[in-house]
Write a protein that holds these residues in place. Sequence first.
Motif, PDB file in Angstrom:
ATOM      1  N   ASN A   3     -11.969   1.485 -11.102  1.00 30.71           N
ATOM      2  CA  ASN A   3     -12.146   2.150 -12.393  1.00 30.71           C
ATOM      3  C   ASN A   3     -11.109   3.261 -12.565  1.00 30.71           C
ATOM      4  OD1 ASN A   3     -13.227   4.228 -14.277  1.00 30.71           O
ATOM      5  ND2 ASN A   3     -14.998   2.860 -14.392  1.00 30.71           N
ATOM      6  N   GLU A   4     -10.297   3.186 -13.602  1.00 29.07           N
ATOM      7  CA  GLU A   4      -9.214   4.158 -13.804  1.00 29.07           C
ATOM      8  C   GLU A   4      -9.746   5.571 -14.018  1.00 29.07           C
ATOM      9  OE1 GLU A   4      -5.925   4.110 -13.552  1.00 29.07           O
ATOM     10  OE2 GLU A   4      -6.097   2.087 -12.755  1.00 29.07           O
ATOM     11  N   MET A   5     -10.859   5.705 -14.732  1.00 31.44           N
ATOM     12  CA  MET A   5     -11.420   7.033 -14.956  1.00 31.44           C
ATOM     13  C   MET A   5     -11.853   7.665 -13.639  1.00 31.44           C
ATOM     14  SD  MET A   5     -14.702   8.223 -17.286  1.00 31.44           S
ATOM     15  CE  MET A   5     -13.939   7.644 -18.806  1.00 31.44           C
ATOM     16  N   VAL A   6     -12.474   6.863 -12.773  1.00 32.15           N
ATOM     17  CA  VAL A   6     -12.909   7.365 -11.467  1.00 32.15           C
ATOM     18  C   VAL A   6     -11.698   7.774 -10.639  1.00 32.15           C
ATOM     19  CG1 VAL A   6     -14.065   6.764  -9.304  1.00 32.15           C
ATOM     20  CG2 VAL A   6     -15.038   6.012 -11.500  1.00 32.15           C
ATOM     21  N   ARG A   7     -10.645   6.960 -10.675  1.00 36.88           N
ATOM     22  CA  ARG A   7      -9.427   7.315  -9.935  1.00 36.88           C
ATOM     23  C   ARG A   7      -8.844   8.634 -10.440  1.00 36.88           C
ATOM     24  NH1 ARG A   7      -5.762   1.890  -8.825  1.00 36.88           N
ATOM     25  NH2 ARG A   7      -7.343   0.724  -7.658  1.00 36.88           N
ATOM     26  N   ASP A   8      -8.856   8.817 -11.735  1.00 36.83           N
ATOM     27  CA  ASP A   8      -8.348  10.063 -12.308  1.00 36.83           C
ATOM     28  C   ASP A   8      -9.145  11.273 -11.828  1.00 36.83           C
ATOM     29  OD1 ASP A   8      -6.350   8.776 -13.653  1.00 36.83           O
ATOM     30  OD2 ASP A   8      -7.332   8.853 -15.625  1.00 36.83           O
ATOM     31  N   VAL A   9     -10.474  11.110 -11.776  1.00 34.05           N
ATOM     32  CA  VAL A   9     -11.340  12.199 -11.331  1.00 34.05           C
ATOM     33  C   VAL A   9     -11.029  12.587  -9.895  1.00 34.05           C
ATOM     34  CG1 VAL A   9     -13.718  12.726 -10.670  1.00 34.05           C
ATOM     35  CG2 VAL A   9     -13.229  11.776 -12.947  1.00 34.05           C
ATOM     36  N   TYR A  10     -10.882  11.583  -9.039  1.00 41.80           N
ATOM     37  CA  TYR A  10     -10.641  11.889  -7.632  1.00 41.80           C
ATOM     38  C   TYR A  10      -9.217  12.336  -7.358  1.00 41.80           C
ATOM     39  CZ  TYR A  10     -15.163  10.719  -5.746  1.00 41.80           C
ATOM     40  OH  TYR A  10     -16.498  10.759  -5.441  1.00 41.80           O
ATOM     41  N   LEU A  11      -8.307  12.017  -8.247  1.00 42.14           N
ATOM     42  CA  LEU A  11      -6.936  12.497  -8.111  1.00 42.14           C
ATOM     43  C   LEU A  11      -6.725  13.829  -8.831  1.00 42.14           C
ATOM     44  CD1 LEU A  11      -4.979   9.143  -8.601  1.00 42.14           C
ATOM     45  CD2 LEU A  11      -5.217  10.448  -6.478  1.00 42.14           C
TER      46      LEU A  11
END
Length: 236
Positions: free
Chosen positions: A225-233
């Motif tokens: 999930n791109e949104m999840v990746r953004d959050v963790y990055l």
Amino acid sequence: MTGSSIPALKLNDVQKHFGSFTAVKGVTEVFAPGELICVIGPNGAGKSTLLNMICGTLRSSSGSISFGDTTIDGLAPERIARLGIARKFQVPSVFESLTTFENLRLAAPPGTDLQALTLLLHKVHLAEDRDVRGADLPHGKKQWLEIGMALAMKPKVLLLDEPTAGLSVDETRDTTRFLKELTGQVTVIVIEHDMAFVRELAARTIVMHHGAVIASGPFEDIESNEMVRDVYLGRR
């Protein structure tokens, strides 16, 4: 849902405010009997606050929390525990002067069969440490003992706050194995930061960010999930 049409636990638009700050924002989730679930998210996402509301150490500001067909909003933690919700906190808390087996026996309801406690010792990989005092157990085994003590209460819902904190790779692998073995027996909700552990559990995963659920589903979907990746990055 596993074994019943009634959810083990249901959150409906649950919110928690601390003054003008909203720590949990409108969380609505349904947890099936016997389901294994992970809750992940950056520090401050609202994960522990959510668990605190479920077990009664914090009262929700609005919304409702149901355990089976019982609304548990506002009930004392002791009452919620007696109904069948057990909580293991991040820092192990065992009776250090008692042996491993004595800790389990103390946590179990009166009249619990001793053979059942012996089987529980094997389930949490502490059979060889039956007569070891809590004070003499290494950190990882104290984590297991506290999970065992929670299971000795025969809960229907088990809440675990970072159960692999401080564990070795082998201990984490063993923890993964016995938590997966609980599937179908008790609803287990795990807060965790170790993504390798969450990946191995391969459970439904809920992602929180700034107090809200931003994704929920199988871990393989969450991981891509791109949104999840953004959050963790840190991009959101």
